[in-house]
Design a protein around this motif. Structure first.
Motif, PDB file in Angstrom:
ATOM      1  N   GLU A  79       2.187 -14.601  25.386  1.00  0.00           N
ATOM      2  CA  GLU A  79       0.699 -13.505  25.678  1.00  0.00           C
ATOM      3  C   GLU A  79       0.565 -12.643  25.911  1.00  0.00           C
ATOM      4  N   GLN A  85       3.629 -11.536  19.817  1.00  0.00           N
ATOM      5  CA  GLN A  85       2.343 -12.238  20.184  1.00  0.00           C
ATOM      6  C   GLN A  85       2.173 -13.118  18.396  1.00  0.00           C
ATOM      7  N   ALA A  88       2.342 -16.328  19.292  1.00  0.00           N
ATOM      8  CA  ALA A  88       0.940 -17.170  20.676  1.00  0.00           C
ATOM      9  C   ALA A  88       1.100 -18.404  20.217  1.00  0.00           C
ATOM     10  N   LYS A  93      -0.089 -21.650  25.864  1.00  0.00           N
ATOM     11  CA  LYS A  93       0.087 -22.668  27.226  1.00  0.00           C
ATOM     12  C   LYS A  93       0.419 -23.923  27.454  1.00  0.00           C
TER      13      LYS A  93
END
Lengths: 136, 143
Positions: A79, A85, A88, A93
């Motif tokens: 993140e 990236q 991601a 999360k």
């Protein structure tokens, strides 16, 4: 490198299996062929990548105090760090189930008022249709 | 080369070993973290392949070569890998050259072994098997 510890091999340039790396590379439909040097470099780069991802996440993560590398450290890296990236999507999360349920609830409430009527009508239509076909 | 989803995974034992070597001694790596890194590595391979392929296409070539992979690293902002990669490539080329000469008469045998490899690698949880896969390494490492 620790590869030396295992059996008689003195050192190993690359520990990831080239054949597997080739399968992954070839799974990309636009790739027609790969020469041996490119295959080797990709395997080696993947090793460097694994090392870098692990050390970066450990250094910048919270597990450091506990002497541990956790999933949260990794998803945090994906993140926060621009280079990582592209990960991601596969390192999302984590959130608590209770939070997620609340999010769902909220989404539902937003759309509910209008959708409710439509759905009810549709259901009725279906019932009728079934009734018809049975009757005939 | 049959493609099952698990063919796109890298062997866990090897990935774990690489992580352990990179981190200070005694750091605990959660199971979830390991599998996440392993998935990330597969994605990295695909991403690198696709970038490298763009360079090959630009150069009107059908075969990906070393330069394409190195350019891909720069494009992906992994410039820091370029120098160590160039170094290993040189060693690798030297090794391959040595192998070729030593191998001439073993050729046929090695080829048929190569084909079996991908099938054997499915659930490599033991390192020993990894070692067996490239039987030629042991004899030729020292040149």
């Amino acid at each position: 490198m620790a590869a030396a510890r295992l059996s008689g091999t003195e050192h190993r340039l690359v520990s990831l299996p080239l054949s597997r790396i080739r399968v992954i590379m070839k799974s990309s439909p636009e790739v027609s062929s790969i020469n041996q040097d490119a295959l080797f470099l990709t395997a080696k780069a993947t090793e460097l990548f694994v090392q870098y991802l692990a050390t970066y996440s450990y250094k910048h993560g919270r597990g450091k105090e506990k002497n541990a590398l956790t999933y949260t450290d990794l998803s945090h890296t994906a993140e926060e760090c621009e280079t990582f990236q592209f990960l991601a999507d596969i390192l999302p999360k984590k959130i608590l189930a209770s939070k997620y349920l609340k999010m769902l609830e909220k989404e539902k409430q937003d759309g509910e008022v209008r959708e409710d009527d439509d759905e009810a009508e549709e259901e009725e239509d279906e019932d009728e249709a079934v009734g018809d076909s049975v009757g005939s | 080369m049959a493609e099952r989803p698990e063919d796109l995974n890298l062997p866990n034992a090897v990935i774990t070993r690489i992580i352990k070597e990179a981190l200070p001694d005694g750091v605990n790596i959660s199971k979830e973290a390991r599998s996440a890194i392993s998935r990330a590595a597969s994605v990295f391979v695909l991403y690198a392949t696709s970038c490298a392929n763009n360079f090959a296409t630009k150069g009107k070539r059908k075969t990906l070569n070393a330069g394409d992979v190195l350019s891909a690293m720069e494009e992906m902002e992994f410039q820091r890998f370029v120098a160590p990669l160039k170094e290993s490539l040189e060693v690798y080329r030297r090794e391959q050259k040595g192998k070729k000469e030593a191998r001439k008469d073993k050729d046929k045998k090695a080829d048929s072994e190569e084909q079996d490899k991908s099938r054997e690698e499915d659930n490599d949880d033991d390192d020993e098997r990894m070692e067996e896969e490239e039987p030629n390494d042991e004899e030729e490492v020292d040149n």
